[in-house]
Scaffold this active site. Structure first.
Site, PDB file in Angstrom:
ATOM      1  N   CYS A   2      35.295 -47.796  -6.271  1.00 40.12           N
ATOM      2  CA  CYS A   2      36.138 -46.811  -5.612  1.00 40.12           C
ATOM      3  C   CYS A   2      37.586 -47.286  -5.580  1.00 40.12           C
ATOM      4  O   CYS A   2      37.885 -48.452  -5.785  1.00 40.12           O
ATOM      5  CB  CYS A   2      35.682 -46.513  -4.198  1.00 40.12           C
ATOM      6  SG  CYS A   2      33.982 -45.965  -4.044  1.00 40.12           S
ATOM      7  N   LYS A 604      34.252 -52.307 -11.608  1.00 38.84           N
ATOM      8  CA  LYS A 604      34.899 -53.587 -11.904  1.00 38.84           C
ATOM      9  C   LYS A 604      34.785 -54.561 -10.747  1.00 38.84           C
ATOM     10  O   LYS A 604      34.492 -55.732 -10.935  1.00 38.84           O
ATOM     11  CB  LYS A 604      36.381 -53.340 -12.237  1.00 38.84           C
ATOM     12  CG  LYS A 604      37.164 -54.604 -12.576  1.00 38.84           C
ATOM     13  CD  LYS A 604      36.673 -55.239 -13.866  1.00 38.84           C
ATOM     14  CE  LYS A 604      37.492 -56.447 -14.247  1.00 38.84           C
ATOM     15  NZ  LYS A 604      36.925 -57.156 -15.397  1.00 38.84           N
TER      16      LYS A 604
END
Length: 609
Positions: A2, A604
């Site tokens: 997010c 990530k």
């Protein structure tokens, strides 16, 4: 996982929010949205499923005016990836964006429904909006309402909240998920990652655990968990990152693979001198304290865990220090023995990995001697909360599949091995050998990258495969694990890795003509043992792909392709042999047409459990 962007300015900020979200795309997401308040206290909210560009196109169709706003990219945890679950979430005049997980949201949802609130989404975030709205109705400012709400929330989260009746103010609350304030001139910003704000500022304040910040155009007020005003350090960022600049490369991952020689050079800069490793950056008291280390515990996740597994071989063989490596999510929930003479080393590209942070905090309760982090992001939570920090200088890594962060982590760890070995009285000649090998490493990898075209052709053999097996021995076993991880991450081929000596204990049952077996084979003392394992695979009709030292005595034969690689110093061989496996995974993914930089279902930076 997010991304959050917020802004309070005199100018229209929709484009700033959109650009910030673009710079956070690498973190992984499935929907995007924004909410902006104008000077007349009108709130405009827009949410879209898919890429940030879809949201940007909608903003272009209906200009969004206003100087106060929040924006978000969502990676689904509670509720499907659809428009109703996308952020921001609202409750009348309250708008919220949120990273993390509210663990008691079902309990809070029941309470709010009893108070008459209706839920539109399936998310945990919506309870924050309704709780703040309810507390606002009880009286007080937005800040005071949020200060009453926060104690009711359980979990790890970062939230940014605004009230359309009070344009010019946004509130941020951090509990386990990173938030950073960007300082401008007559305007201020918020984000979950400083990369989002680099076009508008280089001055940052990183919120600490439990902080609540009130941000206006001209002021920033921060309160700790006791509600008392506190000052947090301002940091000037020197990160260089252009979100739109892949240069001559098709993907960020490809670019970052090719950046590894320079990233390693930067990481080594000013740390090698006269045949010694210079880690004076650790401070004047480091040597005395670290000389007391009797055991090393490494905790990390994903690719960083694989780097830790490699370094275990080094710490024990070269520095003579017992070393254990554990996945952070396991370490934090295991009942561990107290470790009074133990050094905890955490490894993380982002410095915000939730499980790794929790492991660091647990180590302090367990009485560890001290802690050290190897990290790529200055000012991150791991850097701030560890006793010592050694920075990799890889630059921003955008591709979800880590490449240069991994090899620079290994570079730093090998320097640390040499440094601790010296403190433990290891022969100076060994440190000189490590320094010599590290000096040679960037040029060795440049030579390896010249094999790219050969590996590109090799990748065609994998286009119709559904499984792959990676094998290695000694400190190359974790490199096999990393190679398998890369292949499964970006090509979606199921890949497993084993220590080659384990073939007879199960994996040999998988070998047939449809199972490619990838082997890393440097010319070292384990080579003859590895050749025996190779023959076991050949005898059963397996497809062998051997990345071998050119002097290892291998030749192509039926069912076995040899990819000869230049000889490299044994100390740096694990770092060197990582690169061809990165290239193989990249080219296989290209052939299969997957999203190389943002593979499905992955993020990530994993800032929640």
């Amino acid at each position: 996982m997010c991304g959050i962007v917020g802004a309070v300015a005199q100018r229209d900020i929709a484009e700033i929010l959109i650009e910030g979200l673009r710079r956070l795309e690498y973190r992984g997401y499935d929907s995007a949205g924004l909410a902006v308040v104008d000077n007349e206290k009108n709130m405009f909210r827009l949410r879209e499923v898919g890429k940030v560009q879809v949201l940007a196109d909608e903003v272009d169709k209906q200009p969004v005016l206003g100087g106060t706003g929040i924006a978000h990219t969502r990676w689904a945890t509670h509720g499907e990836p659809n428009e109703k679950n996308a952020h921001p979430h609202v409750s009348d005049y309250i708008a919220v964006v949120h990273n993390g997980i509210i663990e008691n949201y079902e309990e809070l949802r029941v309470q709010l429904i009893a108070l008459g609130y209706q839920f539109i989404s399936d998310t945990d975030t919506e309870v924050i909006a309704h709780l703040v709205h309810w507390e606002q109705k009880q009286g007080g400012t937005l800040l005071e309402a949020i200060q009453r709400v926060i104690p009711r929330l359980r979990g790890a989260y970062g939230a940014v909240i605004m009230d359309s009746r009070d344009p010019g103010t946004i509130i941020a609350a951090r509990s386990g998920s990173p938030l950073v304030i960007g300082l401008g001139v007559g305007e201020n910003f918020l984000a979950s990652d400083q990369l989002a704000l680099l076009p508008v500022t280089r001055r940052f304040i990183f919120l600490e655990e439990g902080d609540i910040a009130e941000v206006t155009r001209r002021t920033v007020r921060i309160f700790n968990t006791q509600g008392k005003p506190v000052e947090r350090e301002q940091i000037e960022s020197n990160i260089q990152y252009d979100a739109g600049d892949k240069g001559i490369y098709r993907h960020y991952m490809q670019k970052e693979i090719y950046e590894q020689p320079m990233a390693i050079k930067s990481t080594l800069e000013r740390r090698l001198s006269h045949g010694q490793v210079d880690l004076s950056e650790l401070g004047p008291n480091a040597a005395k304290l670290l000389a007391k280390v009797e055991h090393i515990q490494i905790v990390a996740c994903g690719t960083s865990y694989n780097a830790g597994m490699v370094s275990r071989y080094w710490f024990e063989a070269l520095a003579g220090i017992p070393c254990d490596v554990e996945i952070a999510s396991e370490f934090r929930y295991r009942k561990s023995a107290r470790r009074s003479g133990s050094l905890l080393i955490t490894l993380s590209q982002s410095g915000e990995t939730a499980d790794t942070l929790a492991a660091l905090r647990l180590s302090k309760e367990l009485g560890y001697l001290t802690s050290l982090t190897v990290c790529n992001v200055a000012g991150s939570s791991l850097v701030r909360e560890s006793d010592f920090a050694l920075m990799t200088k890889a630059g921003a890594e955008i591709g979800v599949a880590s490449t240069k962060a991994f090899t620079t982590q290994l570079t730093v760890l090998l320097m640390l091995v040499a440094y601790l070995g010296r403190l433990k009285g290891v022969d100076a000649e060994q440190e000189q050998e490590i320094v010599h090998a590290l000096h040679a490493l960037p040029s060795r990898i440049e030579g390896m990258l010249s094999k790219d075209k050969i590996i590109e052709v090799l990748a065609e053999d994998f286009s119709d495969k559904h499984h792959a097996l990676f094998l290695g021995r000694g400190d190359q076993y974790p490199i096999a694990v990393e190679g398998a991880l890369k292949l499964k991450e970006i090509s979606y081929i199921h890949a497993e890795a084993y220590a080659a000596g384990e073939l007879k204990h199960g994996p040999l049952a998988l070998i047939d003509a449809d199972m490619p077996v990838i082997i890393v084979a440097p010319n070292n003392e384990l080579l003859e043992k590895l050749k025996s394992n190779i023959e076991e695979v050949r005898a059963r009709g397996g497809l062998l792909y051997v990345f071998a030292d050119q002097d290892a005595g291998f030749t192509d034969s039926e069912g076995m392709k040899i990819i000869p690689l230049p000889h490299v110093e044994e100390l740096i061989a694990p770092i060197f042999y990582t690169v061809p496996l990165q290239l193989l995974s990249y080219h296989v993914a290209l052939i299969k047409g997957t999203d190389v930089d943002q593979p499905r279902n992955l993020a990530k930076s994993v800032t929640v459990e």
